[in-house]
Design a protein around this motif. Structure first.
Motif, short mmCIF file in Angstrom:
data_model
loop_
_atom_site.label_atom_id
_atom_site.label_comp_id
_atom_site.label_asym_id
_atom_site.label_seq_id
_atom_site.Cartn_x
_atom_site.Cartn_y
_atom_site.Cartn_z
N THR A 175 0.83 -1.21 0.00
CA THR A 175 0.00 0.00 0.00
C THR A 175 0.87 1.26 0.00
OG1 THR A 175 -1.73 -1.21 1.20
CG2 THR A 175 -1.89 1.20 1.20
N SER A 176 1.89 1.28 0.84
CA SER A 176 2.79 2.44 0.89
C SER A 176 3.49 2.64 -0.45
CB SER A 176 3.84 2.26 1.99
OG SER A 176 3.22 2.31 3.26
N GLY A 177 3.95 1.53 -1.04
CA GLY A 177 4.63 1.63 -2.35
C GLY A 177 3.72 2.17 -3.42
N ALA A 178 2.45 1.73 -3.39
CA ALA A 178 1.48 2.20 -4.38
C ALA A 178 1.17 3.68 -4.20
CB ALA A 178 0.19 1.38 -4.27
N VAL A 179 1.06 4.12 -2.94
CA VAL A 179 0.80 5.55 -2.66
C VAL A 179 1.96 6.40 -3.16
CG1 VAL A 179 0.51 7.27 -0.83
CG2 VAL A 179 -0.70 5.09 -0.68
N LYS A 180 3.18 5.98 -2.85
CA LYS A 180 4.36 6.76 -3.27
C LYS A 180 4.43 6.86 -4.80
CE LYS A 180 7.40 5.94 0.74
NZ LYS A 180 6.39 5.53 1.71
N TYR A 181 4.20 5.73 -5.46
CA TYR A 181 4.26 5.74 -6.93
C TYR A 181 3.16 6.63 -7.51
CZ TYR A 181 4.54 4.15 -11.76
OH TYR A 181 4.67 4.11 -13.13
N ALA A 182 1.96 6.54 -6.93
CA ALA A 182 0.83 7.34 -7.43
C ALA A 182 1.09 8.84 -7.25
CB ALA A 182 -0.46 6.93 -6.71
N ASN A 183 1.82 9.19 -6.21
CA ASN A 183 2.16 10.60 -6.01
C ASN A 183 3.23 11.07 -6.99
OD1 ASN A 183 0.50 11.68 -3.99
ND2 ASN A 183 1.70 10.75 -2.33
N GLU A 184 4.12 10.16 -7.39
CA GLU A 184 5.24 10.54 -8.28
C GLU A 184 4.88 10.46 -9.76
OE1 GLU A 184 8.22 7.70 -7.18
OE2 GLU A 184 8.44 8.53 -5.14
N ARG A 185 4.03 9.53 -10.11
CA ARG A 185 3.72 9.27 -11.52
C ARG A 185 2.76 10.33 -12.06
NH1 ARG A 185 5.12 7.19 -16.39
NH2 ARG A 185 3.49 5.95 -17.38
N VAL A 186 3.20 11.04 -13.09
CA VAL A 186 2.40 12.11 -13.68
C VAL A 186 1.89 11.68 -15.06
CG1 VAL A 186 2.44 14.49 -14.56
CG2 VAL A 186 3.59 13.92 -12.40
N PHE B 151 0.73 0.64 -10.67
CA PHE B 151 2.02 0.83 -11.34
C PHE B 151 1.89 0.70 -12.86
CE2 PHE B 151 3.92 0.81 -7.28
CZ PHE B 151 5.29 1.02 -7.36
N GLY B 152 0.77 0.16 -13.32
CA GLY B 152 0.57 0.00 -14.76
C GLY B 152 1.58 -0.98 -15.34
N GLY B 153 2.10 -0.68 -16.52
CA GLY B 153 3.06 -1.57 -17.17
C GLY B 153 4.29 -1.82 -16.31
N MET B 154 4.71 -0.81 -15.55
CA MET B 154 5.87 -0.98 -14.68
C MET B 154 5.61 -2.04 -13.61
SD MET B 154 8.60 0.66 -15.37
CE MET B 154 9.45 0.60 -13.80
N GLY B 155 4.36 -2.19 -13.20
CA GLY B 155 4.03 -3.16 -12.16
C GLY B 155 4.29 -4.58 -12.58
N PHE B 156 4.31 -4.81 -13.91
CA PHE B 156 4.53 -6.15 -14.44
C PHE B 156 6.02 -6.47 -14.54
CE2 PHE B 156 3.74 -9.60 -17.62
CZ PHE B 156 2.73 -10.24 -16.92
N SER B 157 6.84 -5.47 -14.26
CA SER B 157 8.30 -5.64 -14.38
C SER B 157 8.90 -6.11 -13.07
CB SER B 157 8.92 -4.29 -14.77
OG SER B 157 10.32 -4.31 -14.56
N GLU B 158 9.94 -6.94 -13.19
CA GLU B 158 10.65 -7.41 -11.99
C GLU B 158 11.42 -6.28 -11.30
OE1 GLU B 158 13.10 -10.80 -12.65
OE2 GLU B 158 11.41 -12.13 -13.10
N ASP B 159 11.53 -5.13 -11.97
CA ASP B 159 12.25 -4.00 -11.37
C ASP B 159 11.43 -3.32 -10.27
OD1 ASP B 159 14.39 -4.42 -13.03
OD2 ASP B 159 13.70 -3.03 -14.57
N THR B 160 10.15 -3.63 -10.18
CA THR B 160 9.32 -3.02 -9.13
C THR B 160 8.95 -4.09 -8.11
OG1 THR B 160 7.22 -3.48 -10.25
CG2 THR B 160 8.32 -1.39 -10.79
#
Length: 596
Positions: A280-291, A379-388
């Motif tokens: 949840t914290s990771g999703a909140v941080k990403y949602a705040n950063e992703r424009v 995270f969208g497409g990035m969420g499917f990546s092993e980098d996240t």
């Protein structure tokens, strides 16, 4: 503290908010322990997630040794055997915060401290405990648990592994195949279940890992998740085990296995909580950063919906898990006070709340999977990546619905155990169920109730949801009697009703207690989460209740029960759930974290 209620009694007795334990009630010592465990998890586990994802089994073992050095492996072990001898809430607290960083370590930790060490601590004789438990508590040795076989999964007592006594009567020769054995690659001691002769029930043995003694292993399993958790098949070929290494009595293995699972279920729920917080914290941080479209996606309603739901399920899981953990601890302490031994008190204390343990196992394991799934989506497409971290969180979460008895088994168990308790007179279901029947026959009140106090309507709805369950369960028992076990779809639907009652009530009681302590104005977001959780619970009870009633009732009886269900799932003042979600998400986005 009021009278300690029995397991399952939440359904028929009123619980006051003052009578439950919440995460806000942690003592200074517990908060220090939590912070120490979080620091370990962040530094040793979260910072090295790539090692776990690349199947670095050696790093998992090394991390376990460090956990042992810090005392985390001996939290529940009595001081007499080298542990810290802490209470059940502390055990769940450590399990919670050490498990969220990676499922690989969480599995190794859970298998070792739970089913690897606990059977000896609770069922071993004094000689066995003194020989094995201190080494397991310190992390000098690691434990594994050999129950599952190719043909014996959920049907644990049907195992084919044999134990044959030698002619001199000094040794058992164990032969058989075990599979899905966590920690097999680096364990020192196995708890092995085998059948002696034609015994009805299996027997437990403590078996030291020695390849020269007829023990061999398959290759490491390649799994969807928990990739750096060592999982192997283990083969025993006339493995010599001294008769003194029988655990408990002959034929007692099935009981050991089942009681180990009861403890494992609530600990599994605890082990999913910090994973949810981190997702949840990771999703909140990403949602705040992703424009996107010149706007942070945290401002989009579709994303805000997801964040609110993720936080709410996390908060509900915490509320119910710690409520049950303290109820178990109180029961253990009461048994101690009555003169029970450590073994008896622990076993009976957990066994008393086996229904709640099954409820939690199902609810929280499904919530963590949904949470991780929505995390990927944010995270969208990035969420499917092993980098996240979302991708590994989703894969790791998947095993939780299978561990400690599948969720399907646990659903049926929760209702089945409740009915058995009622038949033994431990929980009075018959009286309340009869009153519900009378209420259905009577004329409903058309008075408008006074719902001015905080949660007055919500608590009235929880009482009605309990009535809905009693109506369905009572009708099903009347219809099918002892054959109810064979109506699995009905049992599973009834279980979903039971689960939502416990989870919703726990969330409301926690929040009511918090509001009384802090003031309503300070906890508006928690109030919103409690109301949002209940709103969804009402929908589930309505849906599953309908499915159940239609499956066994016909004609006038069906019409009456469906009318009752509508009455029991009705709001006087329907909450604005969009506004509730907005309240929750605004706080998350402002704090840039799961902050409850």
């Amino acid at each position: 503290m009021s009278e300690i209620i029995r397991g399952g009694q939440f359904l028929v007795k009123e619980t006051k908010c003052e009578d439950i334990f919440t995460p806000e009630d942690f003592t200074e010592e517990q908060l220090m322990m939590r912070d120490s465990v979080k620091e370990f998890a962040d530094k040793e586990l979260w910072a090295h997630k790539d090692k776990f994802e690349k199947k670095d089994y050696a790093y998992t073992e090394a991390s376990m040794r460090k956990a042992g050095e810090m005392g985390f492996l001996g939290i529940a072990v009595p001081e007499a055997y080298g542990g810290l001898g802490m209470g059940f809430v502390d055990t769940c607290l450590v399990c919670d915060y050490i498990s969220g960083a990676t499922g690989s370590f969480s599995t190794a930790f859970g298998a070792h401290t739970g089913i690897g060490t606990m059977p000896i601590t609770l069922y071993g004789n004094e000689e066995q405990k003194l020989k094995y438990v201190p080494k397991l508590a310190s992390g000098e040795w690691f434990g594994a648990y050999c129950l599952t076989e190719p043909g014996a999964g959920s049907d644990a007592n049907s195992g084919k592994t044999k134990a044959v006594l030698t002619e001199d009567g000094k040794t058992y020769l164990i032969t058989g195949q075990k599979m899905w054995i966590s920690n097999a690659g680096f364990c020192s001691v196995f708890i092995v279940f085998a059948r002696i002769g034609d015994d009805k029930n299996i027997t437990g043995f403590i078996v030291e890992n020695d390849s020269a003694n007829g023990i061999s292993m398959g290759e490491e399993e390649h799994k969807l998740g928990i990739r750096a958790s060592s999982t192997r098949q283990v083969f025993f070929n006339e493995t010599k085990v001294p008769v003194g290494n029988m655990l408990s009595e002959r034929g007692n293995g099935f009981k050991i296995a089942m009681n180990s699972l009861n403890v494992g279920r609530i600990k599994l729920a605890a082990a999913c909580l910090d994973a949810q917080r981190r997702v949840t914290s990771g999703a909140v941080k990403y949602a705040n950063e992703r424009v996107q479209f010149n706007t942070a996606i945290a401002q989009f309603g579709a994303v805000r919906y997801k964040l609110a739901e993720m936080a709410t399920s996390t908060y509900a899981g915490e509320s119910a898990t710690y409520r049950a953990a303290k109820a178990i601890e109180d029961r253990i302490n009461a048994r101690f006070a009555e003169g029970n031994s450590h073994q008896e008190a622990e076993l009976k204390g957990v066994e008393e709340f086996a229904i709640e343990c099954s409820i939690l196992k199902v609810a929280v394991s499904e919530d963590v999977q949904n949470c991780a799934d929505e995390g990927i989506q944010i995270f969208g497409g990035m969420g499917f990546s092993e980098d996240t971290p979302m991708e590994s969180a989703w894969r790791d979460a998947r095993i939780a619905r299978i561990y400690e008895g599948t969720n399907e088994i646990n659903r049926m168990l929760s209702v089945g155990m409740l009915i058995k308790k009622a038949m033994k007179g431990h929980v009075d279901l018959l009286g309340p169920a009869s009153k519900v029947q009378e209420e259905l026959m009577g004329i409903p009140s058309f008075d408008t109730p006074d719902f001015t106090e905080l949660f007055a309507e919500e608590k009235a709805i929880v009482i009605n949801l309990k009535k809905a369950f009693l109506m369905v369960a009572g009708g099903a028992v009347q219809k099918f009697g002892p054959d109810l076990d064979s109506h699995q779809q009905l049992l599973m639907a009834a279980a979903d009703m039971l689960i939502e009652v416990y989870m919703a009530e726990s969330t409301i009681l926690r929040t009511e207690k918090l509001a009384k302590r802090e003031g309503e104005d300070k906890v508006q977001e928690q109030i919103a989460m409690a109301k949002l959780y209940l709103y969804k619970a009402v929908d589930i009870v309505n849906q599953k209740g309908k499915e159940s009633i239609i499956s066994f009732a016909e004609g006038d009886e069906q019409r009456m029960m469906l009318m009752g269900l509508r009455r029991f799932t009705k709001y006087t003042n329907m909450p604005n759930v969009v506004a509730l979600r907005e309240t929750i998400t605004s706080k998350l986005v402002a704090e840039n974290d799961y902050c409850f």
